[in-house]
Design an enzyme around this catalytic site. Structure first.
Site, mmCIF file in Angstrom:
data_model
loop_
_atom_site.group_PDB
_atom_site.id
_atom_site.type_symbol
_atom_site.label_atom_id
_atom_site.label_comp_id
_atom_site.label_asym_id
_atom_site.label_seq_id
_atom_site.Cartn_x
_atom_site.Cartn_y
_atom_site.Cartn_z
ATOM 1 N N PHE A 94 0.835 -1.194 0.000
ATOM 2 C CA PHE A 94 0.000 0.000 0.000
ATOM 3 C C PHE A 94 0.872 1.247 0.000
ATOM 4 O O PHE A 94 2.056 1.180 0.293
ATOM 5 C CB PHE A 94 -0.955 -0.033 1.196
ATOM 6 C CG PHE A 94 -1.922 -1.179 1.083
ATOM 7 C CD1 PHE A 94 -3.057 -1.069 0.302
ATOM 8 C CD2 PHE A 94 -1.657 -2.393 1.698
ATOM 9 C CE1 PHE A 94 -3.929 -2.141 0.148
ATOM 10 C CE2 PHE A 94 -2.519 -3.473 1.551
ATOM 11 C CZ PHE A 94 -3.663 -3.340 0.776
ATOM 12 N N CYS A 95 0.252 2.359 -0.351
ATOM 13 C CA CYS A 95 0.928 3.638 -0.497
ATOM 14 C C CYS A 95 1.912 3.865 0.643
ATOM 15 O O CYS A 95 1.548 3.643 1.798
ATOM 16 C CB CYS A 95 -0.122 4.744 -0.526
ATOM 17 S SG CYS A 95 0.549 6.373 -0.845
ATOM 18 N N PRO A 96 3.125 4.222 0.319
ATOM 19 C CA PRO A 96 3.656 4.640 -0.981
ATOM 20 C C PRO A 96 4.425 3.544 -1.718
ATOM 21 O O PRO A 96 5.065 3.813 -2.722
ATOM 22 C CB PRO A 96 4.610 5.769 -0.598
ATOM 23 C CG PRO A 96 5.218 5.277 0.687
ATOM 24 C CD PRO A 96 4.087 4.558 1.401
ATOM 25 N N ASP A 119 -4.068 -1.718 -4.363
ATOM 26 C CA ASP A 119 -4.203 -0.472 -3.611
ATOM 27 C C ASP A 119 -4.954 0.545 -4.467
ATOM 28 O O ASP A 119 -4.441 0.995 -5.495
ATOM 29 C CB ASP A 119 -2.817 0.069 -3.238
ATOM 30 C CG ASP A 119 -2.867 1.387 -2.486
ATOM 31 O OD1 ASP A 119 -3.977 1.787 -2.055
ATOM 32 O OD2 ASP A 119 -1.813 2.008 -2.331
#
Length: 79
Positions: free
Chosen positions: A13-15, A40
């Site tokens: 997931f981010c980033p 994501d």
């Protein structure tokens, strides 16, 4: 859509998908297309923004399946 190289970022997931994309695209030559596979949802906004910042070309984004969706972002290396 055609891609030369695939990058699996499922479960990240981010980033992380963007960080992984940044590292992977350095291995490509200009004109090659990288397919980034992610679950994501943030990639829908993050990838176009990253392409705009870095100068690479966002060719498209595909969504597949029901929840959890899988996103496939296509990025062409420009330089």
């Amino acid at each position: 859509m055609h891609s030369d190289v695939k990058l699996d970022t499922l479960g990240y997931f981010c980033p992380m998908p963007i960080i992984m994309t940044s590292k992977k695209i350095k291995e490509l030559v200009p004109g090659q297309v990288l397919e980034v596979i992610s679950d994501d949802e943030g990639i829908k906004k993050d990838m176009p923004a990253w392409c705009q910042t870095t100068g690479h070309e966002m060719l498209g984004l595909e969504e597949e399946g029901a929840a959890p969706r899988v996103y496939k972002a296509y990025v062409k290396k420009t330089r």
